[in-house]
Scaffold this active site. Sequence first.
Site, PDB file in Angstrom:
ATOM      1  N   ARG A  28       0.626  -1.255   0.314  1.00  0.00           N
ATOM      2  CA  ARG A  28       0.003   0.128   0.011  1.00  0.00           C
ATOM      3  C   ARG A  28       0.897   1.014   0.199  1.00  0.00           C
ATOM      4  O   ARG A  28       2.320   1.328   0.460  1.00  0.00           O
ATOM      5  CB  ARG A  28      -0.724   0.176   1.329  1.00  0.00           C
ATOM      6  CG  ARG A  28      -0.148  -0.142   2.315  1.00  0.00           C
ATOM      7  CD  ARG A  28      -1.314  -0.147   3.826  1.00  0.00           C
ATOM      8  NE  ARG A  28      -0.602  -0.610   4.878  1.00  0.00           N
ATOM      9  CZ  ARG A  28       0.101   0.625   5.685  1.00  0.00           C
ATOM     10  NH1 ARG A  28      -0.557   2.244   5.652  1.00  0.00           N
ATOM     11  NH2 ARG A  28       0.596   0.852   6.414  1.00  0.00           N
ATOM     12  N   ARG A  50       2.522  -8.115   6.327  1.00  0.00           N
ATOM     13  CA  ARG A  50       2.123  -8.987   6.814  1.00  0.00           C
ATOM     14  C   ARG A  50       1.272 -10.400   6.763  1.00  0.00           C
ATOM     15  O   ARG A  50       1.369 -11.350   7.120  1.00  0.00           O
ATOM     16  CB  ARG A  50       1.716  -8.759   8.353  1.00  0.00           C
ATOM     17  CG  ARG A  50       2.956  -7.001   8.603  1.00  0.00           C
ATOM     18  CD  ARG A  50       2.549  -6.758   9.969  1.00  0.00           C
ATOM     19  NE  ARG A  50       1.623  -5.623   9.787  1.00  0.00           N
ATOM     20  CZ  ARG A  50       1.626  -4.937  10.615  1.00  0.00           C
ATOM     21  NH1 ARG A  50       1.917  -5.166  12.146  1.00  0.00           N
ATOM     22  NH2 ARG A  50       0.955  -3.825  10.386  1.00  0.00           N
ATOM     23  N   ASP A  65       6.931 -10.261   9.087  1.00  0.00           N
ATOM     24  CA  ASP A  65       6.815  -9.620   9.619  1.00  0.00           C
ATOM     25  C   ASP A  65       8.530  -8.501   9.685  1.00  0.00           C
ATOM     26  O   ASP A  65       9.138  -9.583   9.961  1.00  0.00           O
ATOM     27  CB  ASP A  65       6.322  -9.924  10.592  1.00  0.00           C
ATOM     28  CG  ASP A  65       6.138  -9.068  11.883  1.00  0.00           C
ATOM     29  OD1 ASP A  65       6.908  -7.556  11.586  1.00  0.00           O
ATOM     30  OD2 ASP A  65       4.737  -8.877  12.414  1.00  0.00           O
ATOM     31  N   GLY A  94       6.790   0.899   7.514  1.00  0.00           N
ATOM     32  CA  GLY A  94       6.931   1.355   8.894  1.00  0.00           C
ATOM     33  C   GLY A  94       5.917   2.026   9.179  1.00  0.00           C
ATOM     34  O   GLY A  94       4.767   1.787   8.849  1.00  0.00           O
ATOM     35  N   TYR A 157       8.857   8.462  15.621  1.00  0.00           N
ATOM     36  CA  TYR A 157       9.111   8.281  14.342  1.00  0.00           C
ATOM     37  C   TYR A 157      10.654   9.176  13.941  1.00  0.00           C
ATOM     38  O   TYR A 157      10.459   8.435  13.681  1.00  0.00           O
ATOM     39  CB  TYR A 157       7.889   9.049  13.692  1.00  0.00           C
ATOM     40  CG  TYR A 157       7.589   8.464  12.124  1.00  0.00           C
ATOM     41  CD1 TYR A 157       7.558   7.104  11.513  1.00  0.00           C
ATOM     42  CD2 TYR A 157       7.804  10.184  11.300  1.00  0.00           C
ATOM     43  CE1 TYR A 157       7.039   7.409  10.598  1.00  0.00           C
ATOM     44  CE2 TYR A 157       7.530   9.048   9.734  1.00  0.00           C
ATOM     45  CZ  TYR A 157       7.473   8.225   9.101  1.00  0.00           C
ATOM     46  OH  TYR A 157       7.346   8.689   8.312  1.00  0.00           O
TER      47      TYR A 157
END
Length: 251
Positions: A28, A50, A65, A94, A157
């Site tokens: 995505r 995943r 993963d 991420g 982050y």
Amino acid sequence: MRADRHHPERTKGVIVTPRTVLITGGNRGIGYAIAEEFVAQGHRVAVTSRSGSGGPEGALTVAADVTDAASLDAAFTQVEQELGPVEVVVANAGITKDTLLLRMTEDDFTDVIDTNLTGAFRTVKRASKGMLKQRFGRVILISSVVGLYGSPGQINYSSSKSALVGFARSLSRELGGRGITANVVAPGFIETEMTAVLPEEQQQDYRKSIPVARFGQAEEVAKAVVWLASDDAAYITGAVIPVDGGLGMGH
């Protein structure tokens, strides 16, 4: 039929050497766009997710993963068997867990670090084994303008994304003599599902801070990544390439 790994092909008027490419989190967003662009340029492309599903047409999707070294090893093995040794790896997977420092739990911090930074370490370490044997490799780490520019509520982050710069530069010094380059791409505000749900007023405020006065497109990030993986970028390593409309101004 698998293309000759070392035979250049002409794609859209450009001569391209087909490579085997693996993109983590390619099901995505920016990762998906990167995978699509590599496919369009004639490369053999695999993506991890995943769930093991969700990649673009023309790409092999494998389950992995990045917080689990064993699942990554199995994914690499499958890609190597089906597409050949991985020559280009894009560490893109991420997560975010945004909150202000005083509200941020230790799990909020370590979970983001484990996925965004340690996940890149696991991915690149596994990829480097094959690259060293081939004496060729392209390592591309997907960072963020936030990594060097900073952002309130994103200490976890931004720390994970900033660290990728030191990672790439240390890797460049370790493996540069073996035909392996390592670079960082730092996107700014990119139009994704995440930005689409922001209130219009907030979107306008963000645009005011961007010199080109618009959000970027995932395809614009993808083209920078694919170029770094190309023969044209063979003498570039340890670099940070911003795709942020001037927001970070070279930070």
